[in-house]
Write an enzyme that holds these catalytic residues in place. Structure first.
Site, mmCIF file in Angstrom:
data_model
loop_
_atom_site.group_PDB
_atom_site.id
_atom_site.type_symbol
_atom_site.label_atom_id
_atom_site.label_comp_id
_atom_site.label_asym_id
_atom_site.label_seq_id
_atom_site.Cartn_x
_atom_site.Cartn_y
_atom_site.Cartn_z
ATOM 1 N N SER A 1 0.303 -6.321 5.720
ATOM 2 C CA SER A 1 -0.391 -6.996 4.635
ATOM 3 C C SER A 1 -0.223 -8.512 4.735
ATOM 4 O O SER A 1 -1.168 -9.276 4.512
ATOM 5 C CB SER A 1 0.135 -6.499 3.279
ATOM 6 N N ASP B 1 -2.281 -0.917 10.708
ATOM 7 C CA ASP B 1 -2.574 -0.988 9.270
ATOM 8 C C ASP B 1 -3.244 -2.292 8.859
ATOM 9 O O ASP B 1 -3.759 -2.397 7.740
ATOM 10 C CB ASP B 1 -1.280 -0.831 8.450
ATOM 11 N N LYS C 1 0.853 -1.192 0.000
ATOM 12 C CA LYS C 1 0.000 0.000 0.000
ATOM 13 C C LYS C 1 0.882 1.233 0.000
ATOM 14 O O LYS C 1 2.067 1.199 0.375
ATOM 15 C CB LYS C 1 -0.945 0.021 1.206
#
Length: 295
Positions: free
Chosen positions: A105, A137, A12
């Site tokens: 992630s 995140d 990202k």
């Protein structure tokens, strides 16, 4: 790798990052727009029936006990009392400590993939709540779409973004996020913006969000890590032709430039200075595993 199944974990970038306050527990309140990129780590998973969670390969700089993939699988196993385990093989492509969300992630992909492989059928909301225990995140990647984010990054709303290509460079320095947030020069009381403010600027100015939407950590990181400033300066020479400006993602050290086409992005990336990592990516509209959790 027999019987291992591959699952993608996308990078990202933060199109902007404003710090609007600080909670009593020390966490900073922020506003940002997260954008998914088609640049991935790959996580290979093989469920087992003996209940063990283990990583089967070495990853430089990441001890197994600290690996967010292992921690995510263990957390999910404990939360659901699942008797199954999993063997994990992690192939890293996303630069570590680069502000591109690689570890977060990876954790999200493990939670999503095991939700299906272990047949747990947890909702997206429940997985996001678990993910927040692993990092601020992680919920975004489970959310699975480009998002306007507030709070510590866990309050998410869909945001529509135009198709775009990015040149992403990493100067091979590791920025200490804690050190940057502790810097006394950091502005922590930015006037909050609205998503409609962002959409208006983003849709009217193509690739350039201008001075209204910047990364409030960028100036401090550049003063403490000259290599990041050098990367930004080098990349910015191409920004004028793209009506864009180079920006830092998250707390660094990666920087990016939005451009009009893949061809332009490749041409710029091919010229990058020696010793700099770099790649070309297109913005994604949704996470590859978005269907692995129910809304």
């Amino acid at each position: 790798m027999q019987d291992f199944q591959p699952f993608l974990a996308p990078a990202k970038i933060n199109l902007f990052l404003h710090i609007t306050g600080q909670r009593a527990d020390g966490y900073h309140l922020l506003q940002t727009v997260f954008r998914l990129l088609d640049f991935y780590d790959t996580i290979y998973l093989k469920p087992n029936e003996n209940g063990t969670v283990k990583r089967v390969n070495d990853v430089a700089g990441v001890p197994e006990a600290q690996d967010l993939c292992v921690r995510a699988a263990t957390l999910l196993q404990q939360h659901t009392q699942c008797p199954l385990g999993v063997d994990i093989f992690l192939k890293k492509n996303i630069p570590m400590g680069g502000g591109l969300g690689g570890g977060s992630s990876d954790a999200a992909t493990v939670l999503l993939a095991l939700n299906r492989l272990w047949k747990l059928n947890l909702s997206r909301t429940e997985l996001m709540s678990l993910g927040l225990k692993l990092g601020a995140d992680v919920p975004f990647f489970i959310y699975g779409k480009n998002a306007w984010a507030e709070g510590v990054g866990e309050q998410l709303e869909d945001v529509n973004l135009q198709d775009a290509y990015y040149v992403v460079l990493n100067p091979n320095v590791h920025v200490s996020t804690a050190q940057i947030f502790a810097n006394k020069q950091l502005t922590k009381n930015a006037i909050p913006k609205t998503m409609s403010d962002f959409s208006e600027v983003a849709n009217s100015s193509m690739h350039n969000l201008g001075a209204e939407f910047t990364n409030h950590l960028e100036k401090i990181v550049c003063s403490e890590y000259p290599a990041v400033l050098d990367c930004l300066t080098w990349l910015n020479q191409f920004g004028l032709n793209q009506s864009s400006d180079a920006r830092m993602s998250g707390s660094g050290a990666s920087v990016f430039l939005e451009v009009a086409s893949e061809k332009i992005a490749v041409e710029i990336c091919n010229q990058k200075p020696e010793g700099i990592q770099g790649f070309v990516a297109k913005g994604l509209n949704q996470h590859p595993l978005i269907d692995f959790a129910s809304d």
